[in-house]
Design a protein around this motif. Structure first.
Motif, PDB file in Angstrom:
ATOM      1  N   ARG A  87       0.942  -1.272  -0.047  1.00 14.36           N
ATOM      2  CA  ARG A  87       0.059  -0.068  -0.065  1.00 14.36           C
ATOM      3  C   ARG A  87       0.682   1.282  -0.090  1.00 14.36           C
ATOM      4  O   ARG A  87       0.589   2.216  -0.890  1.00 14.36           O
ATOM      5  CB  ARG A  87      -0.865   0.049   1.312  1.00 14.36           C
ATOM      6  CG  ARG A  87      -1.587   1.395   1.425  1.00 14.36           C
ATOM      7  CD  ARG A  87      -2.478   1.851   0.570  1.00 14.36           C
ATOM      8  NE  ARG A  87      -3.186   2.948   0.944  1.00 14.36           N
ATOM      9  CZ  ARG A  87      -2.311   4.416   0.544  1.00 14.36           C
ATOM     10  NH1 ARG A  87      -1.300   4.253  -0.148  1.00 14.36           N
ATOM     11  NH2 ARG A  87      -2.911   5.514   0.860  1.00 14.36           N
TER      12      ARG A  87
ATOM     13  N   THR B 168       2.629   5.649  -4.133  1.00 14.40           N
ATOM     14  CA  THR B 168       3.070   6.820  -4.679  1.00 14.40           C
ATOM     15  C   THR B 168       4.376   6.866  -5.178  1.00 14.40           C
ATOM     16  O   THR B 168       4.603   7.238  -6.362  1.00 14.40           O
ATOM     17  CB  THR B 168       2.827   7.876  -3.608  1.00 14.40           C
ATOM     18  OG1 THR B 168       1.790   7.794  -2.843  1.00 14.40           O
ATOM     19  CG2 THR B 168       3.220   9.448  -4.002  1.00 14.40           C
TER      20      THR B 168
ATOM     21  N   LYS C 275      -3.276  14.109 -10.123  1.00 11.89           N
ATOM     22  CA  LYS C 275      -3.721  13.445  -9.008  1.00 11.89           C
ATOM     23  C   LYS C 275      -4.954  14.141  -8.370  1.00 11.89           C
ATOM     24  O   LYS C 275      -5.092  15.375  -8.334  1.00 11.89           O
ATOM     25  CB  LYS C 275      -2.846  13.549  -7.655  1.00 11.89           C
ATOM     26  CG  LYS C 275      -1.579  12.573  -7.724  1.00 11.89           C
ATOM     27  CD  LYS C 275      -0.734  12.825  -6.501  1.00 11.89           C
ATOM     28  CE  LYS C 275       0.470  11.809  -6.638  1.00 11.89           C
ATOM     29  NZ  LYS C 275       0.104  10.202  -6.344  1.00 11.89           N
TER      30      LYS C 275
ATOM     31  N   PHE D 166      -6.693   4.372  -5.075  1.00 14.44           N
ATOM     32  CA  PHE D 166      -6.193   3.886  -3.921  1.00 14.44           C
ATOM     33  C   PHE D 166      -6.623   4.756  -2.755  1.00 14.44           C
ATOM     34  O   PHE D 166      -7.120   5.950  -3.078  1.00 14.44           O
ATOM     35  CB  PHE D 166      -4.776   3.488  -3.835  1.00 14.44           C
ATOM     36  CG  PHE D 166      -3.893   4.604  -4.142  1.00 14.44           C
ATOM     37  CD1 PHE D 166      -3.629   5.175  -5.263  1.00 14.44           C
ATOM     38  CD2 PHE D 166      -3.105   5.381  -2.852  1.00 14.44           C
ATOM     39  CE1 PHE D 166      -2.498   6.288  -5.744  1.00 14.44           C
ATOM     40  CE2 PHE D 166      -2.356   6.245  -3.086  1.00 14.44           C
ATOM     41  CZ  PHE D 166      -1.935   6.589  -4.436  1.00 14.44           C
TER      42      PHE D 166
ATOM     43  N   HIS E  64      -7.581   5.994   1.475  1.00 12.18           N
ATOM     44  CA  HIS E  64      -8.069   5.874   2.851  1.00 12.18           C
ATOM     45  C   HIS E  64      -9.489   5.769   2.932  1.00 12.18           C
ATOM     46  O   HIS E  64     -10.194   6.526   3.433  1.00 12.18           O
ATOM     47  CB  HIS E  64      -7.502   6.939   3.800  1.00 12.18           C
ATOM     48  CG  HIS E  64      -6.182   7.537   3.227  1.00 12.18           C
ATOM     49  ND1 HIS E  64      -5.100   6.905   3.736  1.00 12.18           N
ATOM     50  CD2 HIS E  64      -5.762   8.668   2.487  1.00 12.18           C
ATOM     51  CE1 HIS E  64      -3.934   7.625   3.437  1.00 12.18           C
ATOM     52  NE2 HIS E  64      -4.425   8.430   2.775  1.00 12.18           N
TER      53      HIS E  64
ATOM     54  N   HIS F 206      -8.004   8.404  -3.399  1.00 14.46           N
ATOM     55  CA  HIS F 206      -6.913   8.990  -4.375  1.00 14.46           C
ATOM     56  C   HIS F 206      -7.070   8.442  -5.628  1.00 14.46           C
ATOM     57  O   HIS F 206      -7.063   7.106  -5.927  1.00 14.46           O
ATOM     58  CB  HIS F 206      -5.533   8.556  -3.807  1.00 14.46           C
ATOM     59  CG  HIS F 206      -5.139   9.193  -2.564  1.00 14.46           C
ATOM     60  ND1 HIS F 206      -5.476  10.405  -2.103  1.00 14.46           N
ATOM     61  CD2 HIS F 206      -4.681   8.603  -1.578  1.00 14.46           C
ATOM     62  CE1 HIS F 206      -5.216  10.961  -1.003  1.00 14.46           C
ATOM     63  NE2 HIS F 206      -4.542   9.831  -0.497  1.00 14.46           N
TER      64      HIS F 206
ATOM     65  N   HIS G 284      -4.568  16.817   0.739  1.00 12.01           N
ATOM     66  CA  HIS G 284      -3.238  17.186   0.445  1.00 12.01           C
ATOM     67  C   HIS G 284      -3.182  18.610   0.041  1.00 12.01           C
ATOM     68  O   HIS G 284      -1.959  19.236  -0.235  1.00 12.01           O
ATOM     69  CB  HIS G 284      -3.062  16.496  -1.162  1.00 12.01           C
ATOM     70  CG  HIS G 284      -2.982  15.097  -1.139  1.00 12.01           C
ATOM     71  ND1 HIS G 284      -2.776  14.306  -2.412  1.00 12.01           N
ATOM     72  CD2 HIS G 284      -2.326  14.253  -0.150  1.00 12.01           C
ATOM     73  CE1 HIS G 284      -2.741  13.068  -2.029  1.00 12.01           C
ATOM     74  NE2 HIS G 284      -2.446  13.125  -0.683  1.00 12.01           N
TER      75      HIS G 284
END
Ligand code: FAD
Ligand code: MLT
Ligand code: ZN
Length: 463
Positions: A323, A327, A337, A370, A372, A379, A419
Motif C-alpha cells: 500500500r 505513490t 492526482k 487507492f 484511505h 486517491h 493534500h
C-alpha cells in the motif's frame, strides 16, 4: 550576488544561508508535482525564528513574495516557487526542543521531519500518531500547513487533532504564540486552528507543540483480496463493527501491479480487482479470534476471495509496503492526482458515480485508485500515455476534474481531502466551498497578510 535586493539581504543578515545556484533554485523551487518549472529568486535557510522575522521584514520592504517550504513532498504545488519568489526553507530549523511528561507534549521546530517526531515520541514511551509514507522527508510545519492525514486517521484523526500550540511569524514579521499548549482555552478565536491547513498563506509556522499519546495495543496486519467494489464498504462495515481498527486502506489491482514492478513481493496468489490492508488491535486471544471470525464471515458472504495475516513484523511491513509504495512507484509517470473525500456513508454511491465518470472520460488512459477508504478519502491517479503530450493530457484531466467536482458537490464532498489546494486545485475550490466562504477566507487572508506576500497564487488565484 548580482541582484541588489539579495546583496542587501546578505549584508543585513550575514549569518543567513542564502542560495542562488541554478541547481538549488531547481531543487527548492518544486515539490512532488513536478509540473511547474521552478523559478525562485533565491532560497533562504534561516536557523532561528529571529532570522525568519528579519527575512519577512526584508521581503515586505522589497515587496518580494515568500514561499514557506518544508520537505516539498506536497502533492498540490503549495511549495512551488515558479514566479521569482523567495523560498524560505525551514530545513535547518529541525530541532526537537522539549518534551513535557506531564503535558505529554513535544515541542519541535517546524523543519523537524515527521520521522524525527515519531522517534522523539518513542524515546519517551509515547507516540505521535499521524503517519504516512513521506514520513522520512516531510516536515511537521508542512504537515500542519496542509492538515495532513495519512494511514491512521481512522483511529486518531488528522494533524489538526494533535497540535497544542504554534509559534508563527506573521506576514509583517511579528511573532504569534498560539494556544501555548493549553488543553482548554475558550477565549475567543482559535488562530492555531486557522493556521492548520492554511498552506503557507497566513503565516510561517516556526515551532509547534504536539500532543502525544500512549502506543496502541499490539496489532495484526491483514491483506484481503476483494472480488468487486461493492465488497469494499461491506467488509469495512463488518470489520469496523467487530474489530478495533487502526487502519483500513484500499488499492486496486492496477496499483498493485505498479508496486510489484517497483520491487515489492506478491502476498496473495492470482489477480483480484481490489485489495485492502487493514491493521487492528490484537493484543489478546479474543481479539485475534474476532479477526479470524470476521475474515471467515466475509469469505462466506463472498465479499473476500482470499486473505493473509502477517505472522511477523517483517511480514507486516511487507504487506504495508504494497500500500505505502504506491505513490513512489507511480512517481516516474508524474500522475495527475485527485484527492477527494465524501462522508463515509456516501462512499458506495460515490464510488459508483466515479466508476461511471472515469470509465467514460478516460477510455484509453490508465487510472489508478487507492486511498484511505475508511475515512471516505479516495486517491485517483491518472497516468499519461506516451501518445499524449503533456499539455493535452493536463487539459483532459482538468476537464474531468471539473466533472468530478460536480459529482463531489452532489455528494457533499471535498476536492481536497488531505493534500491541500495549492496550485493544482484552486480552480475547483468553489465546488467544495460556497462563494460566501471563499470571500470570507480571502478576507481572513487580507487580515493576516495585508500585502499578499505569503505564498501568493496558492489556495486562491492571484488577486
Ligand atoms: P511542503 O510540500 O514543503 O509544503 C506544503 C505546503 O505547506 C505548502 O503550501 C507550503 O508553503 C506550506 N508550508 C510548509 N512548511 C510551512 C511552514 N513551516 N509554515 C507555513 N507553511 C508551510 N499527505 C497526506 O496528507 N497523507 C498521506 O498519506 C500522504 N502520503 C504521502 C506519501 C508520499 C510518498 C508523498 C511524497 C507525499 C504524501 N503526502 C501525504 C503529501 C505530503 O507529504 C504532505 O502534504 C505533507 O504534509 C507535506 O509536508 P512538507 O513538509 O513536504 O510540505
Ligand atoms: C497516500 O495516501 O499514499 C498519499 O496521500 C500519497 C498519494 O496520494 O499519492
Ligand atoms: Zn493519502
Amino acid at each position: 550576488m548580482s541582484d541588489p535586493r539579495l546583496a542587501q539581504l546578505a549584508h543585513s543578515l550575514p549569518q543567513l544561508r542564502l542560495l542562488t545556484a541554478a541547481d538549488d533554485l531547481q531543487h527548492y523551487g518544486r515539490d512532488w508535482t513536478r509540473r511547474w518549472t521552478p523559478a525562485p529568486l533565491a532560497i533562504v535557510l534561516p536557523a532561528s525564528r529571529e532570522d525568519v522575522q528579519a527575512v519577512v521584514r526584508w521581503a515586505n520592504q522589497q515587496q518580494v513574495a515568500i514561499v514557506p517550504s518544508g520537505g516539498r513532498t506536497g502533492l498540490s504545488g503549495g511549495a512551488v516557487a515558479a514566479n521569482g519568489e523567495l523560498v524560505l526553507s525551514l530545513e535547518r530549523m529541525n530541532r526537537v526542543l522539549a518534551f513535557d511528561p506531564v503535558d505529554r507534549s513535544l515541542s519541535v521546530q517546524a523543519g523537524a521531519t515527521l520521522h524525527a517526531v515519531h522517534e522523539a515520541a518513542r524515546e519517551h514511551g509515547l507516540i505521535y500518531p499521524v503517519d504516512f509514507a513521506a514520513r522520512g522527508s516531510c516536515s511537521i510545519g508542512g504537515n500542519i500547513a496542509t492538515n495532513a492525514g495519512g494511514i491512521r486517521v481512522i483511529r486518531y484523526g488528522n494533524t489538526r487533532e494533535w497540535v497544542a500550540g504554534l509559534s508563527v511569524v506573521t506576514a509583517t514579521g511579528e511573532l504569534l504564540e498560539l494556544n501555548r499548549g493549553l488543553v482548554k482555552n475558550s477565549s475567543g478565536y482559535d488562530f492555531r486552528q486557522l493556521m492548520i491547513g492554511s498552506e503557507g498563506t497566513l503565516g510561517i509556522i516556526v515551532e509547534a507543540t504536539l500532543k502525544l499519546t500512549d502506543p496502541p495495543p499490539p496489532a495484526q496486519v491483514m491483506l484481503l483480496a476483494l472480488p468487486d467494489m461493492d465488497a469494499l464498504m461491506r467488509v469495512f462495515a463488518l470489520f469496523r463493527s467487530t474489530l478495533a481498527l487502526q487502519a483500513f486502506e484500499f488499492f486496486t489491482n492496477q496499483a498493485l501491479q505498479h508496486v510489484l514492478a517497483h520491487g515489492a513481493q506478491r502476498a496473495i496468489d492470482g489477480e483480484h480487482p481490489f485489495y485492502v490492508v487493514t491493521e487492528f488491535d490484537a493484543g489478546d486471544e479474543p481479539a485475534r479470534d474476532a479477526a479470524l471470525a470476521a475474515f471467515e464471515q466475509a469469505l462466506t458472504q463472498g465479499w473476500v476471495s482470499d486473505g493473509v495475516i502477517a505472522q511477523s513484523a517483517a511480514q507486516a511491513a511487507a504487506l504495508w509496503r504494497l500500500r505505502e509504495d504506491i505513490t513512489e512507484s507511480l512517481a516516474p509517470r508524474r500522475p495527475y492526482k485527485n484527492d477527494v473525500s465524501v462522508r463515509v456513508s456516501r462512499v458506495p454511491a460515490f464510488l459508483h458515480d466515479m466508476q461511471v465518470l472515469l470509465t467514460r472520460e478516460y477510455p484509453d488512459i490508465e487510472v489508478v485508485w487507492f486511498g484511505h477508504i475508511g475515512d471516505g478519502n479516495l486517491h485517483i491517479n491518472v497516468l499519461r500515455p506516451d501518445t499524449l503530450d503533456e499539455d493535452a493530457f493536463i487539459t483532459q484531466c482538468e476537464h474531468v476534474t471539473r466533472l468530478l467536482a460536480q459529482t463531489l458537490q452532489h455528494h457533499g464532498g471535498s476536492i481536497s481531502a488531505e493534500h491541500g489546494i495549492g496550485l493544482v486545485k484552486r480552480a475547483y475550490l468553489q465546488g467544495t466551498r460556497s462563494a460566501l466562504e471563499i470571500a470570507m477566507m480571502q478576507g481572513v487572508r487580507r487580515v493576516f497578510d495585508p500585502s499578499g506576500i505569503l505564498n501568493p497564487g496558492k489556495l486562491f488565484a492571484r488577486d
